[in-house]
Design a protein around this motif. Sequence first.
Motif, PDB file in Angstrom:
ATOM      1  N   TRP A 160      24.128 -14.864   1.093  1.00  0.00           N
ATOM      2  CA  TRP A 160      23.099 -15.140   0.104  1.00  0.00           C
ATOM      3  C   TRP A 160      21.870 -14.297   0.425  1.00  0.00           C
ATOM      4  O   TRP A 160      21.727 -13.787   1.534  1.00  0.00           O
ATOM      5  N   SER A 161      20.977 -14.148  -0.542  1.00  0.00           N
ATOM      6  CA  SER A 161      19.788 -13.320  -0.333  1.00  0.00           C
ATOM      7  C   SER A 161      18.853 -13.962   0.685  1.00  0.00           C
ATOM      8  O   SER A 161      18.766 -15.197   0.796  1.00  0.00           O
ATOM      9  N   ARG A 184      22.924 -28.838  -6.960  1.00  0.00           N
ATOM     10  CA  ARG A 184      22.849 -27.382  -6.941  1.00  0.00           C
ATOM     11  C   ARG A 184      22.852 -26.844  -8.362  1.00  0.00           C
ATOM     12  O   ARG A 184      23.738 -27.137  -9.150  1.00  0.00           O
ATOM     13  N   GLY A 186      22.133 -23.399  -8.816  1.00  0.00           N
ATOM     14  CA  GLY A 186      22.460 -21.982  -8.657  1.00  0.00           C
ATOM     15  C   GLY A 186      22.434 -21.629  -7.192  1.00  0.00           C
ATOM     16  O   GLY A 186      21.459 -21.917  -6.494  1.00  0.00           O
ATOM     17  N   GLY A 187      23.500 -21.044  -6.706  1.00  0.00           N
ATOM     18  CA  GLY A 187      23.523 -20.710  -5.292  1.00  0.00           C
ATOM     19  C   GLY A 187      24.900 -20.905  -4.699  1.00  0.00           C
ATOM     20  O   GLY A 187      25.914 -20.849  -5.389  1.00  0.00           O
ATOM     21  N   LEU A 195      22.817 -23.184   0.010  1.00  0.00           N
ATOM     22  CA  LEU A 195      21.835 -22.123  -0.187  1.00  0.00           C
ATOM     23  C   LEU A 195      21.519 -21.948  -1.665  1.00  0.00           C
ATOM     24  O   LEU A 195      22.406 -22.049  -2.509  1.00  0.00           O
ATOM     25  N   GLY A 196      20.245 -21.668  -1.977  1.00  0.00           N
ATOM     26  CA  GLY A 196      19.898 -21.328  -3.348  1.00  0.00           C
ATOM     27  C   GLY A 196      19.030 -22.355  -4.031  1.00  0.00           C
ATOM     28  O   GLY A 196      18.207 -23.030  -3.402  1.00  0.00           O
ATOM     29  N   SER A 197      19.209 -22.499  -5.348  1.00  0.00           N
ATOM     30  CA  SER A 197      18.364 -23.357  -6.176  1.00  0.00           C
ATOM     31  C   SER A 197      18.986 -24.741  -6.337  1.00  0.00           C
ATOM     32  O   SER A 197      20.163 -24.863  -6.670  1.00  0.00           O
ATOM     33  N   THR A 207      14.037 -24.788  -3.508  1.00  0.00           N
ATOM     34  CA  THR A 207      14.905 -23.813  -2.846  1.00  0.00           C
ATOM     35  C   THR A 207      15.405 -24.391  -1.534  1.00  0.00           C
ATOM     36  O   THR A 207      14.636 -24.999  -0.786  1.00  0.00           O
ATOM     37  N   TYR A 209      17.758 -23.801   2.088  1.00  0.00           N
ATOM     38  CA  TYR A 209      18.482 -23.005   3.077  1.00  0.00           C
ATOM     39  C   TYR A 209      18.806 -23.950   4.229  1.00  0.00           C
ATOM     40  O   TYR A 209      18.053 -24.066   5.192  1.00  0.00           O
TER      41      TYR A 209
END
Length: 251
Positions: A160-161, A184, A186-187, A195-197, A207, A209
């Motif tokens: 993931w970013s 979740r 998005g992610g 991870l993600g939104s 957010t 992580y």
Amino acid sequence: MFSIIMYSTAALLIIPAVSLLSGRGAFLIAGYNTASPEKKAAYDEKKLCRVTGGGLLICGILLLLWAVLGEDAPSAFVAAFIIVTLLDVAAMIWLSNTRCWRDGEPPEVTEADRRKSRRITTAAITIAAMIMIPTCVMLFTGNITPEYGEDTVRIRASYWSDLTIRYADITSIEYREEPVPGLRTGGLGSFRLLLGSFRNEEFGSYTRYTYTGCDACVVLTDRGKTIVLSGEDTAATRAIYDALCQRAGLS
């Protein structure tokens, strides 16, 4: 949008599956509909339709379940979906080529047919491996690593970013020992990482992580946005909290 796509795809599988299970609709079967009359004559068409219809129905039902569960479907379901779908396709191919001959025995097979069959089998196994191996790796591995700089912390995450946070932009920070719930939107969700939104009643959109195996977390506000972080265990999470408090000048 996710639900619309999943329900539509499920319908595209279930509707023809019903027709095939009744022993009709052989024209829908790829390969059979373009086969020569001689090869078609060697198949028991009704058996072939029912085998194919059963396989499509299983895939359709799985997609329907995923549509009901939504984007936040458990990682275990996603893994089961992939495995069952691949086994279902393999079973359809095997049954079609062993149990659907008109006289119970396949017609005489030429060497060219054998070579073609081997190429198709090799390609199918290769594609299945290319899908299953990376998926299994992602479901069970990965790490979240904070890198503390002079002015920012960079949260590095596998698959993931990365996330960069300026210490000066942190307006509040809190350590929690209980898990933060969330849907979740998005992610990435796996057996190891979230991870993600995400979204919940307390924060709205936020957010995340975090590790799935750690209930403790750090909740911070960055320019009005909520971010939830964790280490692999409680001690690592507490270390993240202490490090961020020190660098952001908060407690």
